[in-house]
Scaffold this motif. Structure first.
Motif, PDB file in Angstrom:
ATOM      1  N   PRO A  62      28.319  38.023   0.315  1.00 27.22           N
ATOM      2  CA  PRO A  62      26.922  38.454   0.137  1.00 27.22           C
ATOM      3  C   PRO A  62      26.301  37.924  -1.146  1.00 27.22           C
ATOM      4  N   LYS A  63      27.112  37.723  -2.162  1.00 25.44           N
ATOM      5  CA  LYS A  63      26.600  37.336  -3.481  1.00 25.44           C
ATOM      6  C   LYS A  63      26.474  35.823  -3.596  1.00 25.44           C
ATOM      7  N   LEU A  64      25.414  35.385  -4.274  1.00 25.84           N
ATOM      8  CA  LEU A  64      25.210  33.977  -4.592  1.00 25.84           C
ATOM      9  C   LEU A  64      25.271  33.789  -6.104  1.00 25.84           C
ATOM     10  N   PRO A  65      25.495  32.573  -6.578  1.00 21.59           N
ATOM     11  CA  PRO A  65      25.456  32.337  -8.023  1.00 21.59           C
ATOM     12  C   PRO A  65      24.079  32.698  -8.584  1.00 21.59           C
ATOM     13  N   PRO A  66      24.016  33.170  -9.829  1.00 20.81           N
ATOM     14  CA  PRO A  66      22.743  33.608 -10.425  1.00 20.81           C
ATOM     15  C   PRO A  66      21.912  32.448 -10.963  1.00 20.81           C
ATOM     16  N   VAL A  67      21.696  31.441 -10.126  1.00 19.39           N
ATOM     17  CA  VAL A  67      20.892  30.279 -10.510  1.00 19.39           C
ATOM     18  C   VAL A  67      19.922  29.966  -9.376  1.00 19.39           C
ATOM     19  N   ALA A  68      18.924  29.138  -9.669  1.00 21.51           N
ATOM     20  CA  ALA A  68      17.912  28.797  -8.666  1.00 21.51           C
ATOM     21  C   ALA A  68      18.344  27.592  -7.840  1.00 21.51           C
ATOM     22  N   GLU A 174      34.791  38.440  -4.874  1.00 22.03           N
ATOM     23  CA  GLU A 174      34.933  39.901  -4.863  1.00 22.03           C
ATOM     24  C   GLU A 174      33.883  40.551  -3.963  1.00 22.03           C
ATOM     25  N   SER A 175      32.677  39.990  -3.935  1.00 19.25           N
ATOM     26  CA  SER A 175      31.628  40.575  -3.088  1.00 19.25           C
ATOM     27  C   SER A 175      32.014  40.500  -1.616  1.00 19.25           C
ATOM     28  N   LEU A 176      32.751  39.458  -1.247  1.00 17.80           N
ATOM     29  CA  LEU A 176      33.197  39.340   0.144  1.00 17.80           C
ATOM     30  C   LEU A 176      34.312  40.331   0.441  1.00 17.80           C
ATOM     31  N   THR A 177      35.291  40.431  -0.457  1.00 13.30           N
ATOM     32  CA  THR A 177      36.396  41.361  -0.214  1.00 13.30           C
ATOM     33  C   THR A 177      35.881  42.793  -0.121  1.00 13.30           C
ATOM     34  N   GLN A 178      34.913  43.134  -0.962  1.00 12.39           N
ATOM     35  CA  GLN A 178      34.354  44.487  -0.927  1.00 12.39           C
ATOM     36  C   GLN A 178      33.600  44.737   0.369  1.00 12.39           C
ATOM     37  N   ALA A 186      26.902  49.771   6.760  1.00  9.92           N
ATOM     38  CA  ALA A 186      26.528  48.381   6.493  1.00  9.92           C
ATOM     39  C   ALA A 186      25.594  48.235   5.300  1.00  9.92           C
ATOM     40  N   TYR A 187      24.759  49.251   5.066  1.00  7.63           N
ATOM     41  CA  TYR A 187      23.790  49.137   3.979  1.00  7.63           C
ATOM     42  C   TYR A 187      24.390  49.455   2.607  1.00  7.63           C
ATOM     43  N   ALA A 188      25.659  49.878   2.571  1.00 11.70           N
ATOM     44  CA  ALA A 188      26.244  50.353   1.315  1.00 11.70           C
ATOM     45  C   ALA A 188      26.248  49.277   0.232  1.00 11.70           C
ATOM     46  N   THR A 189      26.528  48.032   0.622  1.00 11.95           N
ATOM     47  CA  THR A 189      26.545  46.945  -0.362  1.00 11.95           C
ATOM     48  C   THR A 189      25.199  46.824  -1.053  1.00 11.95           C
ATOM     49  N   TRP A 190      24.118  46.905  -0.258  1.00 17.38           N
ATOM     50  CA  TRP A 190      22.779  46.764  -0.830  1.00 17.38           C
ATOM     51  C   TRP A 190      22.374  48.026  -1.586  1.00 17.38           C
ATOM     52  N   GLY A 191      22.891  49.181  -1.173  1.00 14.51           N
ATOM     53  CA  GLY A 191      22.628  50.407  -1.910  1.00 14.51           C
ATOM     54  C   GLY A 191      23.249  50.365  -3.296  1.00 14.51           C
ATOM     55  N   THR A 192      24.472  49.852  -3.364  1.00 15.84           N
ATOM     56  CA  THR A 192      25.139  49.707  -4.657  1.00 15.84           C
ATOM     57  C   THR A 192      24.357  48.762  -5.560  1.00 15.84           C
ATOM     58  N   LEU A 193      23.878  47.669  -4.966  1.00 15.19           N
ATOM     59  CA  LEU A 193      23.080  46.711  -5.739  1.00 15.19           C
ATOM     60  C   LEU A 193      21.786  47.357  -6.230  1.00 15.19           C
TER      61      LEU A 193
END
Length: 260
Positions: A62-68, A174-178, A186-193
């Motif tokens: 779910p996570k991408l690098p913090p760049v444009a 780690e974002s994938l393993t979590q 399903a929404y828990a990942t985005w709720g945590t964010l």
């Protein structure tokens, strides 16, 4: 893997930053045309093609690098490509060559051995073994791990000004393993964010949390909305937090806040 790196490099030849907006739009359109003519396709189409080809589900971090990034594309390589069969997702920025990131998924029975590289081994929080390689400057960084039916290769540029380092690649893994191991909805990942970013933005504690539902805007965009209540001393107020993401690849796009 080497062949796909060379193809990506060829796509970038002759591309340089231009500050004229009209020219930029034309150049972006031209770049995208070159990518698709070279076999690239929309990320969700590449994912679906590989799921059908390999007969198994594809989970992307779910996570991408913090760049444009200015461009993203995917490709499902089959036997006719002349390369080992795999899925490739590529993100790049034509103005900043160091903003270059790629995900490759190989089926475990055809995983890349990479014995010629000297890896630093580590362990993710779920005890998955991960390996990290950092090449010389202006080459690449490589983060490798296995999950489910896939071997994951996360590749980033190793330029002098690159902001994607081992820590960022580890967080992506780690974002994938979590996401895969979570028993939460399903929404828990985005709720945590949403909670994490609200605490960071306002420097206050989140004392209440309400999930308000998902809105699918298009095949490439969906949103999860949350209502949070923040408190710090005598000050307290509510805020709506909306997280936008890609519904197929489950990759983060943006987050916005609306105080109540």
């Amino acid at each position: 893997m080497l062949g796909s790196i060379l193809m990506a490099g060829a796509l970038l030849l002759g591309i340089s930053p231009d500050h004229d907006q009209g020219i930029n739009k034309l150049q972006d359109s031209y770049d995208q045309q070159i990518i698709f003519e070279s076999g690239g396709e929309l990320v969700e189409e590449a994912v679906r093609a590989c799921e059908k080809h390999f007969g198994t589900a594809v989970n992307l971090p779910p996570k991408l690098p913090p760049v444009a990034f200015t461009h993203q594309y995917g490709r499902c390589y089959d036997m006719e490509s002349g390369l080992d069969e795999h899925l490739e997702i590529h993100y790049l920025n034509r103005h900043k060559p160091d903003n270059d990131y790629k995900i490759e998924l190989y089926p475990l029975e055809n995983k890349q051995q990479l014995k010629h590289l000297s890896f630093q081994e580590s362990e993710l929080t779920d005890h998955t073994t991960a390996k990290f390689y950092k090449g010389p400057t202006n080459t690449l960084q490589l983060f490798v791990f296995e999950m489910g039916n896939w071997q994951y290769l996360l590749t980033a540029a190793n330029g002098a000004s690159s902001e994607i380092r081992q820590q960022e690649l580890t967080e992506i893994a780690e974002s994938l393993t979590q996401a895969v191991n979570s028993k939460d909805p399903a929404y828990a990942t985005w709720g945590t964010l949403a909670v994490t970013e609200a605490k960071r933005k306002y420097n206050m504690d989140v004392v209440d949390y309400l999930y308000m539902g998902r809105t699918k805007i298009s095949s490439e965009l969906a949103e999860e909305k949350f209502k949070l209540w923040l408190k710090e001393g005598a000050r307290e107020f509510g805020v709506y937090v909306t997280v936008a993401f890609h519904p197929t690849t489950h990759q983060f796009i943006s987050i916005r806040f609306e105080e109540i």
